[in-house]
Design a protein around this motif. Structure first.
Motif, short mmCIF file in Angstrom:
data_model
loop_
_atom_site.label_atom_id
_atom_site.label_comp_id
_atom_site.label_asym_id
_atom_site.label_seq_id
_atom_site.Cartn_x
_atom_site.Cartn_y
_atom_site.Cartn_z
N LEU A 62 0.83 -1.21 0.00
CA LEU A 62 0.00 0.00 0.00
C LEU A 62 0.86 1.26 0.00
O LEU A 62 0.54 2.23 -0.68
CB LEU A 62 -0.94 0.00 1.21
CG LEU A 62 -2.02 -1.09 1.22
CD1 LEU A 62 -2.81 -1.02 2.53
CD2 LEU A 62 -2.95 -0.96 0.03
N HIS A 66 0.54 4.09 -2.90
CA HIS A 66 0.16 5.45 -2.53
C HIS A 66 1.24 6.45 -2.93
O HIS A 66 0.91 7.57 -3.38
CB HIS A 66 -0.11 5.54 -1.03
CG HIS A 66 -1.49 5.11 -0.64
ND1 HIS A 66 -2.50 6.01 -0.36
CD2 HIS A 66 -2.05 3.87 -0.52
CE1 HIS A 66 -3.61 5.36 -0.06
NE2 HIS A 66 -3.36 4.06 -0.15
N ASP A 143 -7.70 1.10 -0.61
CA ASP A 143 -6.81 0.10 -0.04
C ASP A 143 -7.41 -1.29 -0.14
O ASP A 143 -6.69 -2.27 -0.40
CB ASP A 143 -6.51 0.43 1.42
CG ASP A 143 -5.56 1.62 1.56
OD1 ASP A 143 -5.09 2.12 0.51
OD2 ASP A 143 -5.30 2.05 2.70
#
Length: 210
Positions: A62, A66, A143
């Motif tokens: 993640l 991001h 997510d």
């Protein structure tokens, strides 16, 4: 409206996609073939590990996604909206079919956008049905969707922004980025050198991935 699907301007998205990626459906293999000069590939885990086996590795996946998305979004990172998530279902006919329940649970109110026959062999139709929903970087749905992909529970996901200037294709093991131009692509390659495939095939080759 973070955490909940937001409406997408379907007509606006259609026009934006066709301007940015003419005569190319929102599918990673075709984007790589048509726009190789705008393509970069990054690993989702250190040393090219394909699947996470711990919470820490899921968090690293993640973190990398991001970081790339924040880089591409720039000033649009702050505030609601900014991202369009494209998810898929598949069938042998042009009639849209429901998405798999796992991916549908991440974006339950996604709207059907378009359907394309992406068959590679004559006489064997392979329809992709593309669904879209709006979200932002702080949306928990993002997510959930990224981890769904990372754990090989769905495929064909594309993340973009309303103008479709760039596209991101997460897959189990990494992420393909199709930048707005060669300069932006090169900036990304320079910014995250440790995430690149060791062969540098992320810019011109066939490193594993969908």
């Amino acid at each position: 409206m973070r955490g909940r699907d937001q409406a997408v301007d379907i007509a606006g998205l259609d026009g934006a996609w066709n301007r940015s990626w003419p005569e190319c459906p929102p599918e990673a293999r075709r984007l790589r073939h048509r726009f190789p000069e705008r393509w970069a590939r990054f690993h989702a885990l250190p040393e090219g590990k394909r699947y996470a086996t711990s919470d820490a590795e899921h968090a690293e996946i993640l973190r990398r996604h991001h970081a790339l998305l924040e880089n591409l979004l720039g000033d649009a990172t702050v505030g609601d909206g900014g991202l369009v998530a494209i998810t898929c279902s598949w069938s042998a006919t042009g009639s849209p079919t429901p998405r798999d329940s796992t991916v549908a649970a991440t974006t339950p109110r996604a709207a059907h956008w378009r359907s394309d026959d992406l068959a590679t062999e004559p006489g064997f139709p392979s329809w992709w049905h593309f669904y879209v929903s709006a979200m932002d970087l702080r949306d928990p749905a993002l997510d959930r969707l990224l981890l769904c992909v990372a754990d090989d529970m769905t495929d064909g996901v594309i993340l973009t922004e309303p103008a479709c200037a760039w596209a991101v294709h997460p897959y189990d093991g990494g992420v393909d980025v199709f930048a707005e131009g060669i300069g932006v692509r090169d900036e990304l390659l320079s910014a995250y050198p440790a995430w690149l495939p060791s062969t540098l095939q992320g810019t011109n080759g066939s490193d594993s991935g969908s």
